[in-house]
Design an enzyme around this catalytic site. Structure first.
Site, PDB file in Angstrom:
ATOM      1  N   CYS A 102      31.422  -6.185  -2.089  1.00  0.00           N
ATOM      2  CA  CYS A 102      33.409  -6.189  -2.751  1.00  0.00           C
ATOM      3  C   CYS A 102      32.742  -4.613  -3.401  1.00  0.00           C
ATOM      4  CB  CYS A 102      33.047  -7.237  -3.788  1.00  0.00           C
ATOM      5  SG  CYS A 102      34.114  -6.874  -5.337  1.00  0.00           S
ATOM      6  N   HIS A 104      34.407  -3.543  -6.164  1.00  0.00           N
ATOM      7  CA  HIS A 104      33.706  -3.955  -7.199  1.00  0.00           C
ATOM      8  C   HIS A 104      32.226  -4.603  -7.937  1.00  0.00           C
ATOM      9  CE1 HIS A 104      38.647  -4.794  -6.305  1.00  0.00           C
ATOM     10  NE2 HIS A 104      38.208  -4.079  -6.530  1.00  0.00           N
ATOM     11  N   HIS A 171      33.841 -14.531  -0.517  1.00  0.00           N
ATOM     12  CA  HIS A 171      33.133 -13.492  -1.841  1.00  0.00           C
ATOM     13  C   HIS A 171      32.749 -13.649  -2.712  1.00  0.00           C
ATOM     14  CE1 HIS A 171      36.256 -10.434  -0.831  1.00  0.00           C
ATOM     15  NE2 HIS A 171      37.081 -11.339   0.105  1.00  0.00           N
ATOM     16  N   CYS A 173      31.198 -12.308  -5.494  1.00  0.00           N
ATOM     17  CA  CYS A 173      31.350 -12.244  -6.641  1.00  0.00           C
ATOM     18  C   CYS A 173      32.765 -13.376  -7.189  1.00  0.00           C
ATOM     19  CB  CYS A 173      32.776 -10.549  -6.613  1.00  0.00           C
ATOM     20  SG  CYS A 173      33.974 -10.969  -5.632  1.00  0.00           S
TER      21      CYS A 173
END
Length: 213
Positions: A102, A104, A171, A173
């Site tokens: 990711c 971010h 994901h 995250c």
């Protein structure tokens, strides 16, 4: 003896859409120093025995995990085949596993990609499709961008009648931090050409994915 960590291929890479761009890469020593800084920031001691080689190991791991920045899409997709005996039906490679990160939070994205296309006189070697997934996957990504990039690169290079890509991924995250929703999966899809203009072709792609065609 530990292998020597090599630099990334060069200082001219490709951006997220495969376009060339120049990047001033730091040295290996600077990368290792950055890892040491992060270790101190989280409250660890880089001089501790178990962490002495961690900066070098992380630099080596990053070279592998983000090797997609050094991949040439032109080289991967450069060769196509015209001897297809008139075949013009759907080509589908499904359940292609991939690992990404990711952009971010720089934590893993783990999933599988399904890639299909309708030939227009030329086909790709099947391994090329998996290599395209890896080339874009081994970069900092969002799943939406990854889906679009795979479709766009095949569409531009092969010029088929249409390309269909679906990605399903978990994901970290969302699992390791934040809402911590273990087991949640994200689905994205994109279509070009006749997959976008002819609903029956999109439906056929989905049906083959489910094993009903």
């Amino acid at each position: 003896m530990d292998a020597v960590i090599k630099n990334f291929p060069n200082d001219v890479g490709e951006d997220q859409d495969g376009e060339s761009r120049s990047v001033a890469r730091p040295s290996e020593e600077e990368a290792k120093a950055a890892v040491e800084l992060l270790l101190r920031w989280i409250g660890e001691d880089p001089a501790r025995e178990g962490l002495l080689d961690t900066p070098k190991r992380v630099a080596r791991a990053y070279q592998e995990l983000f090797s997609g920045y050094g991949d040439s899409l032109e080289e991967i997709l450069g060769r196509t085949f015209e001897e297809v005996s008139g075949y013009d039906e759907l080509v589908l490679v499904k359940d292609i596993p991939f690992f990404s990160h990711c952009e971010h939070h720089m934590v893993p994205i783990i999933g599988k990609a399904h890639v299909g296309y309708l030939p227009d006189g030329r086909v790709l070697g099947l391994s090329k499709i998996a290599r395209v997934v890896d080339a874009f996957g081994r970069r900092l990504q969002t799943q939406e961008s990854l889906t679009a990039q795979i479709a766009d690169s095949i569409d531009k290079t092969l010029k088929p009648r249409g390309v269909a890509v679906m990605i399903e991924a978990e994901h970290m995250c969302m699992v390791m931090r934040g809402v911590q929703k273990i087991g949640s999966t994200t689905l994205t899809s994109t279509f070009t050409g006749v997959f976008k203009t002819e609903p029956q072709e999109q439906a056929r792609f989905m049906s083959m994915l489910r094993g009903k065609d």
